[in-house]
Design an enzyme around this catalytic site. Structure first.
Site, PDB file in Angstrom:
ATOM      1  N   ALA A 165      49.375  54.394  34.291  1.00 34.13           N
ATOM      2  CA  ALA A 165      48.264  55.142  34.018  1.00 34.13           C
ATOM      3  C   ALA A 165      48.607  56.556  35.244  1.00 34.13           C
ATOM      4  O   ALA A 165      49.152  56.357  36.232  1.00 34.13           O
ATOM      5  CB  ALA A 165      47.040  54.431  34.611  1.00 34.13           C
ATOM      6  N   MET A 166      47.519  57.339  34.948  1.00 31.62           N
ATOM      7  CA  MET A 166      47.506  58.621  35.794  1.00 31.62           C
ATOM      8  C   MET A 166      46.179  59.040  35.996  1.00 31.62           C
ATOM      9  O   MET A 166      45.434  59.241  35.177  1.00 31.62           O
ATOM     10  CB  MET A 166      48.570  59.512  35.289  1.00 31.62           C
ATOM     11  CG  MET A 166      48.715  60.843  36.158  1.00 31.62           C
ATOM     12  SD  MET A 166      49.372  60.723  37.812  1.00 31.62           S
ATOM     13  CE  MET A 166      48.832  61.948  38.654  1.00 31.62           C
ATOM     14  N   HIS A 221      42.108  51.274  39.780  1.00 32.84           N
ATOM     15  CA  HIS A 221      42.880  51.937  40.708  1.00 32.84           C
ATOM     16  C   HIS A 221      42.755  53.545  40.211  1.00 32.84           C
ATOM     17  O   HIS A 221      42.553  54.295  41.239  1.00 32.84           O
ATOM     18  CB  HIS A 221      44.344  51.408  40.338  1.00 32.84           C
ATOM     19  CG  HIS A 221      45.479  52.159  41.013  1.00 32.84           C
ATOM     20  ND1 HIS A 221      46.523  51.508  41.872  1.00 32.84           N
ATOM     21  CD2 HIS A 221      45.942  53.443  40.836  1.00 32.84           C
ATOM     22  CE1 HIS A 221      47.320  52.514  42.312  1.00 32.84           C
ATOM     23  NE2 HIS A 221      46.840  53.674  41.483  1.00 32.84           N
ATOM     24  N   GLU A 222      43.057  53.780  39.211  1.00 32.14           N
ATOM     25  CA  GLU A 222      42.996  55.249  38.645  1.00 32.14           C
ATOM     26  C   GLU A 222      41.553  55.803  39.229  1.00 32.14           C
ATOM     27  O   GLU A 222      41.340  56.994  39.694  1.00 32.14           O
ATOM     28  CB  GLU A 222      43.128  55.430  37.223  1.00 32.14           C
ATOM     29  CG  GLU A 222      44.358  54.830  36.666  1.00 32.14           C
ATOM     30  CD  GLU A 222      45.749  55.155  37.524  1.00 32.14           C
ATOM     31  OE1 GLU A 222      45.550  56.466  38.061  1.00 32.14           O
ATOM     32  OE2 GLU A 222      46.564  54.462  37.517  1.00 32.14           O
ATOM     33  N   GLU A 254      52.929  64.221  37.286  1.00 30.38           N
ATOM     34  CA  GLU A 254      53.482  63.668  38.505  1.00 30.38           C
ATOM     35  C   GLU A 254      54.806  63.442  38.603  1.00 30.38           C
ATOM     36  O   GLU A 254      55.125  62.703  38.026  1.00 30.38           O
ATOM     37  CB  GLU A 254      52.362  62.591  39.010  1.00 30.38           C
ATOM     38  CG  GLU A 254      52.750  62.425  40.553  1.00 30.38           C
ATOM     39  CD  GLU A 254      51.588  61.196  41.298  1.00 30.38           C
ATOM     40  OE1 GLU A 254      51.135  61.502  42.446  1.00 30.38           O
ATOM     41  OE2 GLU A 254      51.369  60.352  40.389  1.00 30.38           O
ATOM     42  N   GLU A 291      47.840  56.423  47.038  1.00 24.50           N
ATOM     43  CA  GLU A 291      48.378  55.223  46.359  1.00 24.50           C
ATOM     44  C   GLU A 291      48.163  53.838  47.238  1.00 24.50           C
ATOM     45  O   GLU A 291      47.657  53.064  46.408  1.00 24.50           O
ATOM     46  CB  GLU A 291      49.991  55.324  46.212  1.00 24.50           C
ATOM     47  CG  GLU A 291      50.503  56.511  45.069  1.00 24.50           C
ATOM     48  CD  GLU A 291      49.455  56.277  43.636  1.00 24.50           C
ATOM     49  OE1 GLU A 291      48.913  55.183  43.440  1.00 24.50           O
ATOM     50  OE2 GLU A 291      49.491  57.386  43.055  1.00 24.50           O
ATOM     51  N   ASN A 349      44.535  61.835  36.263  1.00 25.51           N
ATOM     52  CA  ASN A 349      43.835  63.273  36.097  1.00 25.51           C
ATOM     53  C   ASN A 349      42.432  62.996  36.130  1.00 25.51           C
ATOM     54  O   ASN A 349      41.832  62.137  35.443  1.00 25.51           O
ATOM     55  CB  ASN A 349      44.351  63.638  34.956  1.00 25.51           C
ATOM     56  CG  ASN A 349      46.023  63.202  34.474  1.00 25.51           C
ATOM     57  OD1 ASN A 349      46.772  63.786  35.244  1.00 25.51           O
ATOM     58  ND2 ASN A 349      46.210  62.512  33.306  1.00 25.51           N
TER      59      ASN A 349
HETATM   60 ZN   LIG Z   1      48.062  55.459  41.813  1.00 26.18          ZN
END
Ligand SMILES: [Zn+2]
Length: 857
Positions: A275-276, A308-309, A131, A331, A278
């Site tokens: 973090a991400m 959140h993720e 990202e 977000e 995916n």
């Molecule tokens: Zn986020």
């Protein structure tokens, strides 16, 4: 070579004629363990349709070499088709199959396919991070969020490795010491959400199942991964416990079954962000695997990120913004759901909204007062704009505004809106209007004015109480004055007004709460008339809206003498936040703020708030104190740290936080002597475990004071020759107060691009200690000279760190401000994202000058 940027116009144009049916991506990373191997083989086959046969188009690809390009069986010459950033194709048919065979580079910057070698055991680990637009560093792609497609990955890796991707693997074949993993096709997802994690990872497996409303059972295999050498520290039970609680909670709230099959969470090295999300393969920074004792604030922070993720699986992955203008659509929601979920999922982190008020909002207020602030729905012209928009507005202000929206329309309408949004737009792309549409349906309210005030304008309002009393001390008028602040908009605010007085035990407790809508410049709180004048009037009690709160004179006096006596944790956090804002705004001298912290921080029960107070008090002395008072302020902080460290309960989080604060503030011989004694084992604080991470904090204090020898630091590294140890050793070297140490750190970052991201960061952190401003002042002029070169030559992630980290921010004087202005005036055509970074640092500097002037009188 052309720029690596991609504009919104180009993306819109491409999406208007193309639709992607699917990608097959074949990666061969068997060379990864060989440090001499710079590249890996990447073969992409993409099937796509074109609404205008005969048209031209391009794919995005950042690769050292393209071996071949084949469109519909026709070979194109890579020398002309590939320009270093794009693969150009012409003569498109209605249905197309394009094959791009390339050699892509292993990454050292955390962008693309990052490669890391563990110093403990020599093992190699890979993971991807994309990202907003780095999938193109790994395969040829239409790199924009609204060209979704199913992806089928095939990865060939060393035989002993585990390989993960978004989907489950369907087949594994071994050949010549290598193993090939075939993965099932994904759901249609955006390119930036694809992922591969590969290496000899330590894996903990678990399982989640849930009976859905229609009686079917949803089965979700779970896994948590980290490097093998971190396995002894990996508390997977805690992580998976939060994970299951979150899956329960989001299924209840969202009423849409988790759509991505399995759920892996990999903790990976040298990760640039928290973090991400995916789908099915979330990546986290591995600092969330705690090698040493951390406070409960760290556990809460990690749990918040896990939720959140997870919220992104719906907000972002299932339904995705069309372009980065609407990044907030995922977000802001995920940031809100991180805190909301900690409470709703009944985790043990019951202070989530206190943390939110205290930390996330501080981030938002800071960002929203920069000259570069922007509406939550932003104008994102290109990828560089997008990269900078992962900021305090998109996350924290957006989440604050959603909190206000929940107060405004009610949580039932809010979540029913979310449920409709998922069903209506599943696997699609959305814009602001799509969300407002469902919320208007479920709330029955016209949200046009609300959205205009909150989402489409920038800046933060201030609310100030105005209190008049009669001869008997009764309120004759209580008004809320609204100031537009740095924007030009007054907004509708749903707020609670808290009235506080001392109880029999001397605690400040709420005696009344009045909820009302504040609109316009003056709003009278009728319900307060006739009540006794309280000791404290706290606007925005319960933290419903997003604003800076101010105080009337009497309330401020109450805080000066009794802030720590406020009994309610959230109210106290709001008061702390407000006095910090007064200090930042040059309305309260830094010395007064520091005095408040020294007087009341010892009473602060919330560990996260306490750690914020430490950071803010240190910042107040370093940057906001009048220069003549700086030395005294620094001594006061160190004395306070020592006093509270000795007073803290043995083995408590508070004790650890004060020990770390002592390490950050130690300056006199008494403090540094204790630091050395703790390291040597000749001094003890009852209950304080001087473990590895604390040892490095203590070494950093000695190094910065010029009291750690090269041999001592090298000895500590030998005892802790790990990834974390190397980072902290590097930081200690850069933190030594000598011209040679600063020159070496500067050169390591600037003169070569060999350093991995983690060591770039460590060098900058050690170099830029405010206490060393006399040594680093020499670098201001070179800094401004090399900005454009850094921006054009380095990857954006590294360039952002250099531009932000080497800015002479500790040189708080008019001369530095003038240097920044000269650069800005002389470079009107520099990349807008670069100018934005410099403008923000320049604004920090101007703010610090105002605060110093306030402290100097
Ligand atoms: Zn986020």
């Amino acid at each position: 070579m052309p720029g690596k940027n991609l504009s919104r116009d180009e993306a819109q144009q491409r999406a208007s004629i193309l639709a992607v049916d699917g990608y097959r991506v074949r990666l061969d990373v068997t060379s990864a363990p060989d440090p001499a191997a710079a590249t890996f083989r990447s073969t992409t086959t993409v099937a796509f349709r074109c609404a205008e046969p005969g048209a031209t188009a391009f794919l995005d690809l950042l690769a050292p070499t393209v071996r071949s390009v084949t469109l519909n069986g026709r070979a194109l010459d890579p020398a002309t088709a590939f320009d270093g950033a794009r693969v150009h194709v012409d003569g498109l048919a209605a249905d197309n199959v394009l094959v791009v065979d390339a050699d892509c580079a292993y990454s050292r910057t955390g962008e693309g396919l990052h490669r890391f070698t563990d110093p403990v055991d020599g093992e190699t680990y890979l993971y991807t991070h994309y990202e907003p637009a780095d999938a193109r560093r790994v395969f040829a792609t239409f790199e924009q969020p609204d060209l979704k497609a199913p992806f089928s990955f095939t990865v060939t890796a060393p035989a002993a490795w585990d390989v993960r991707s978004n989907a489950v693997h369907t087949e594994v074949t071994d050949e010549d010491g290598a193993r090939t993993w075939e993965f099932a096709p994904t759901q249609p997802i955006s390119t930036y959400l694809t992922a591969v994690v590969a290496g000899p990872y330590h894996v903990v497996r678990d399982h989640y199942s849930r009976t859905l409303a229609d009686g079917t059972v949803l089965e979700i295999p779970l896994a948590a991964l980290c490097r093998r050498s971190l396995a002894p520290y990996f508390d997977a039970d805690e992580i998976l416990g939060v994970t299951k609680a979150g899956l329960d909670f989001f299924h209840e709230q969202f009423d849409y079954p988790y759509p991505f099959g399995k759920y892996d969470q990999a903790f990976v090295p040298e990760y640039n962000i928290g973090a991400m999300e995916n789908p099915g393969c979330v990546t986290f920074r591995e600092e969330f695997v705690f090698r040493s004792k951390v406070t409960d604030a760290a556990y809460e922070g990690r749990a918040n990120v896990i939720l959140h993720e997870m919220a992104h699986m719906w907000f972002g992955d299932l339904v995705t913004m069309r372009w980065w203008d609407d990044l907030w659509l995922k977000e802001s929601f995920a940031d809100f759901m991180g805190s909301y979920g900690l409470i709703g999922a009944r985790t043990r982190y019951t202070s989530a909204w206190v943390t939110f008020a205290n930390q996330r909002k501080a981030w938002a207020y800071r960002q929203d007062q920069f000259p570069t602030t922007h509406p939550i729905t932003a104008d994102i012209r290109d990828l560089e704009d997008a990269k900078l928009n992962f900021d305090g507005i998109t996350y924290a202000k957006g989440a604050s505004v959603l909190k206000q929206l929940v107060a405004y329309v009610g949580s039932e309408a809010f979540f029913e809106g979310a449920r409709r949004y998922f069903k209506r737009h599943a696997f699609g792309n959305t814009e602001l209007g799509d969300l407002l549409g469902v919320l208007e349906e479920t709330s029955g309210r016209d949200l046009t004015a609300w959205a205009a005030a909150w989402l489409q304008t920038a800046g933060v309002n201030s609310l100030t109480p105005q209190v008049t009393v009669d001869a008997e001390g009764r309120i004759t008028e209580l008004a809320v004055l609204q100031d537009a602040g740095n924007g030009d908009v007054l907004r509708p605010h749903r707020i609670a007004v808290g009235l506080y007085d001392r109880d029999a035990d001397g605690a400040l407790v709420r005696t009344d709460r009045i909820e009302l809508d504040v609109t316009g410049a003056v709003t009278v709180v009728h319900a307060a008339i006739g009540r006794p004048r309280p000791a404290l009037v706290l606007l925005n009690d319960d933290d419903l809206t997003y604003c800076k709160i101010r105080f009337d004179a009497e309330s401020l006096e109450t805080l000066r003498t009794g802030l720590g006596d406020i009994q309610d944790e959230l109210a106290r956090a709001l008061a702390w936040s407000a006095v910090w804002n007064l200090t930042r705004d040059g309305l309260m001298p830094a010395r007064d703020y520091v005095a408040l912290v020294l007087r009341f921080a010892g009473q602060e029960s919330n560990i996260g708030v306490l750690q914020s107070l430490h950071a803010q008090a240190k910042g107040a002395v370093d940057l906001f104190a009048a220069p003549a008072r700086r030395g005294e302020g620094g001594r006061q902080l160190a004395d306070g740290a020592l006093r509270e460290l000795r007073a803290a309960a043995p083995g408590s989080d508070h004790q650890l936080a004060w020990a770390r604060f002592l390490a950050q503030t130690a300056n006199g011989s008494e403090h540094l002597g204790l630091v050395r004694g703790l390291l040597a084992g000749t001094a003890r604080i009852d209950g304080l475990d001087v473990d590895q991470e604390l040892r490095w904090s203590l070494w950093l204090a000695l190094a910065a004071a010029g009291q750690a020898s090269d041999e001592e630091l090298a000895g500590e590294l030998e005892a802790d020759n790990t990834a974390s140890g190397r980072r902290q050793y590097t930081q200690c070297l850069a933190a030594r107060p000598t011209p040679e140490a600063k020159a070496a750190a500067w050169s390591a970052v600037i003169d070569s691009d060999e350093l991995p991201n983690a060591l770039v960061e460590a060098n900058i952190a050690g170099f830029a200690l405010p206490a060393h401003r006399d040594l680093t002042a020499l670098y201001a002029a070179p800094y401004f000279k090399l900005l454009e070169r850094v921006w054009s030559e380095r990857t954006i992630e590294i360039a952002m760190r250099i531009v932000g980290g080497f800015f002479p921010q500790a040189e708080v004087n008019e001369a530095t401000l003038a240097e920044a202005d000269t650069w800005l005036d002389g470079h009107p055509d520099a990349a807008p994202a670069l100018r934005r970074l410099v403008l923000e640092r320049r604004d920090d500097l101007a703010r610090a000058l105002r605060a110093q002037a306030c402290d100097g009188v």
